[in-house]
Design an enzyme around this catalytic site. Sequence first.
Site, PDB file in Angstrom:
ATOM      1  N   ASP A 327      34.890   7.280  29.541  1.00 18.49           N
ATOM      2  CA  ASP A 327      35.786   6.370  30.242  1.00 18.49           C
ATOM      3  C   ASP A 327      35.016   5.482  31.202  1.00 18.49           C
ATOM      4  OD1 ASP A 327      35.127   8.650  31.713  1.00 18.49           O
ATOM      5  OD2 ASP A 327      36.973   8.616  32.882  1.00 18.49           O
ATOM      6  N   ARG A 331      31.896   7.682  38.418  1.00 20.50           N
ATOM      7  CA  ARG A 331      32.569   8.656  39.274  1.00 20.50           C
ATOM      8  C   ARG A 331      32.462  10.068  38.667  1.00 20.50           C
ATOM      9  NH1 ARG A 331      38.214   5.960  37.931  1.00 20.50           N
ATOM     10  NH2 ARG A 331      38.815   7.121  36.077  1.00 20.50           N
ATOM     11  N   ASP A 332      33.145  11.023  39.303  1.00 17.82           N
ATOM     12  CA  ASP A 332      33.025  12.418  38.863  1.00 17.82           C
ATOM     13  C   ASP A 332      33.894  12.651  37.630  1.00 17.82           C
ATOM     14  OD1 ASP A 332      35.306  11.893  40.265  1.00 17.82           O
ATOM     15  OD2 ASP A 332      35.340  13.781  41.361  1.00 17.82           O
ATOM     16  N   GLU A 333      33.599  11.923  36.583  1.00 24.56           N
ATOM     17  CA  GLU A 333      34.391  12.017  35.364  1.00 24.56           C
ATOM     18  C   GLU A 333      33.446  11.858  34.169  1.00 24.56           C
ATOM     19  OE1 GLU A 333      38.975  11.127  34.279  1.00 24.56           O
ATOM     20  OE2 GLU A 333      38.082  10.079  35.941  1.00 24.56           O
ATOM     21  N   ASP A 340      40.719   6.114  25.516  1.00 22.31           N
ATOM     22  CA  ASP A 340      39.820   4.991  25.745  1.00 22.31           C
ATOM     23  C   ASP A 340      39.037   4.659  24.477  1.00 22.31           C
ATOM     24  OD1 ASP A 340      40.462   6.652  28.039  1.00 22.31           O
ATOM     25  OD2 ASP A 340      39.201   5.350  29.246  1.00 22.31           O
ATOM     26  N   TRP A 393      46.123   9.405  22.861  1.00 24.73           N
ATOM     27  CA  TRP A 393      44.806   9.977  23.189  1.00 24.73           C
ATOM     28  C   TRP A 393      44.368  10.847  22.006  1.00 24.73           C
ATOM     29  CZ3 TRP A 393      46.800   6.971  26.557  1.00 24.73           C
ATOM     30  CH2 TRP A 393      46.046   6.509  27.620  1.00 24.73           C
ATOM     31  N   GLU A 595      38.732  -0.993  35.188  1.00 24.43           N
ATOM     32  CA  GLU A 595      39.765  -0.027  34.783  1.00 24.43           C
ATOM     33  C   GLU A 595      41.162  -0.603  35.030  1.00 24.43           C
ATOM     34  OE1 GLU A 595      39.605   3.627  37.022  1.00 24.43           O
ATOM     35  OE2 GLU A 595      40.661   4.701  35.439  1.00 24.43           O
TER      36      GLU A 595
HETATM   37  C1  BGC Z   1      40.271   8.145  32.854  1.00 22.26           C
HETATM   38  C2  BGC Z   1      40.953   7.302  31.826  1.00 22.26           C
HETATM   39  C3  BGC Z   1      41.639   8.278  30.946  1.00 22.26           C
HETATM   40  C4  BGC Z   1      42.736   8.821  31.805  1.00 22.26           C
HETATM   41  C5  BGC Z   1      43.756   9.635  31.148  1.00 22.26           C
HETATM   42  C6  BGC Z   1      41.349   8.736  33.698  1.00 22.26           C
HETATM   43  O1  BGC Z   1      40.924   9.436  34.766  1.00 22.26           O
HETATM   44  O2  BGC Z   1      39.315   7.470  33.563  1.00 22.26           O
HETATM   45  O3  BGC Z   1      40.309   6.255  31.324  1.00 22.26           O
HETATM   46  O4  BGC Z   1      41.993   7.863  29.709  1.00 22.26           O
HETATM   47  O5  BGC Z   1      42.240   9.470  32.933  1.00 22.26           O
HETATM   48  O6  BGC Z   1      44.859   8.962  31.259  1.00 22.26           O
END
Ligand code: BGC
Length: 708
Positions: A327, A331-333, A340, A393, A595
């Site tokens: 995504d 960040r912490d992801e 996406d 998703w 985003e």
């Molecule tokens: C992500 C998105 C992802 C979503 C889920 C977010 O935190 O960055 O791009 O698809 O969560 O809805």
Amino acid sequence: MLKANWIQPSYRIRMRKVCALFRKDFHIDKQVNCATLYVTARGVYEATLNSQRVGDFIMAPGWTVYHERLQVQSYDVTDLLQKENTLILELAEGWFWRLKKRMPKAIIAQLHITYTDGTVQDIGTDESWRVAESSLRFCHLYNGIKYDARHTPVFNTNAKIAKDNTQNMLIPQEGEIVKEQERLSVKEVIITPKGETVLDFGQNMTGYLEITVDAHKGDKLSFSFGEILDKDGNFYNANYRNAKALYKYTCKEGKQTYKPTLTFYGFRYVRVDSYPADINPDNFTAVVVHSEMKRTGYIESSDPMLNQLFSNIIWGQKGNFLDIPTDCPQRDERLGWMGDAQVFIRTASYNYDVLKFFKKWLNDVKVEQYENGAIPDFIPSIYPRKPRISTAWSDAIAICPWQCYLTYGDVEILENLFEPICKWVEYITKSTTKPNLWFGGDHYADWLELGGKYGSFKGPTRDDLVASAYYANTVNLLVKMGKVLGKDVSYYEELHKNIRTAFIAEFRDDFKTQTEHIMALQFELTDKPQDIADSLAALIHQQGDMIQTGFVGTPYILHVLSRYGHTELAYNLLLRKEYPSWLYPISKGATTIWEHWDGTKPNGDIWPKSMNSYNHYAYGAVGDWMYGVMAGINTVEDSPGFAKVHFTPVADNRIDWFRAEIDTVSGKVSSRWWHEDGKVHYEIITPVDSTAIIDGKTYTLTPGKHIF
Ligand code: BGC
């Protein structure tokens, strides 16, 4: 099966903090014919043989569902061998700490040497390997690094065999490797209103900072990373949330160069928090890192803002194709979000050759599927989170292989995913609360759609409508795939018919939002498409010619408009410069896709830090309208891989000229148009027999160049 063991330090090295080094010294006294080093890790690693880095894979072994599939890399190290040899493996945490089943970090390697006399020798990891703490005192995927150049590793203990010494999950390298791709220099050294020194690399990107410094032992360097400056021009990175993205370096004596290759950062700006000398921009380089992908798609026009938009799309892909489709990189992801990926895949597959990249990731999607057919929302999953099973998703499991088939003509990917998609459809069919639709469940649906409450992630589009529409689409794709594979798909044909009938009966063409209209049009869930398209156009006008869509409406809005005679309106949306629009971020200096439509608001305020990435490729999906409608380059379903091309370019008076080119598996396809003498001129180059519709007239094209 490697002739080796999983090893780890025998003492409690502060493993989550300090990195470990594993060392083997060995002597060779025969002539070497060839030598291969096999390595993988529960963590990320870097190997050096006689002080030379082995290979150029960054963040090896990449990210897969580790307990099921862990890629082993093999490197030809023949030329690195000498008489006396030292092989060192450095192990950091990488993605491993997010593993589903907790296990300590460990490494496994085997050096296989073939001598010219025909004999072979294997050196595998075992208890004879020596262990030391690395100079990398801290290394974390999100939190960055601390490196102490004064530290000399002391190899004073032996490794131990890891408790979990199984090799069941090992597989050969499957995906593209991640490599350093570009080096960017400092564009500007900024002194902010707060008096801080900030290096601007001019481009939001993913990778790391390389520094060179002439310093004294013990001098400290420290940097912070950010994607934007705030409205006063000050450094800002609150949107990294819990990702500390540290870069702390303690110097040895003299001139030294360093880059942290066992983690990565998403950034454009670097704040210099501590530095022992005057800033010389030449001593700082941003190293861009992403998966190896062959560039195939190009778009250029007379409009500089459109060119910047396309550049942002490309950089969104570079920044988020780091072994898995993520995504965002900062960040912490940084997770393999399915929504996406499916939203962007068509654009992605035209921009670059991503077949191998997606094949590997889809194999992980496959192994993450639950017994009951459910598919998690991001893959690989992480521990201990329970995934949401969401429409649009989880549907990436069908959309991604189908797009790879269309773009590359690859049938294997369909064969591989067909059964899992059937199981996914079965999951929906069983879990819905209304037959032939998907009602109930917990969905992201039109994620980030406008029109919701301030700071909300959802707008007014109904989840059940989106879920039912995607259900129809996935079943429809399954029918198409089954036909390609020669399967009996009568059950799915019937199911698709029933879903369509139920959808029309349930929603009765009464669509409230842009996205609701788009769902019905894109997935053909209305008997009156022209009326619905006109109603969508009217709604858009009523809303001030502004896009309101989120993740699921955005990729299709321009397509459904131009498909039903509203191309001028589609162009209006594309060329709009004010918020909300694709070009608005560019008016704010964006160099990647945001985003949110309003990551930074017109008055300079920044979206809440809880979720605001400036490098999120999803809305870059507009790229496929630029290729597919502006340039009019389209795949043909029964001749995938551009074995035939269907050209439908549509010019607009506000753009003097436009061109796109895709280096397809069938050869170079290009389309361009320009205005001259009050007329639009079109030029098409096709490597294959093709068709074209230009200004309403249909043409049959032979390979070569055609001018209209
Ligand atoms: C992500 C998105 C992802 C979503 C889920 C977010 O935190 O960055 O791009 O698809 O969560 O809805």
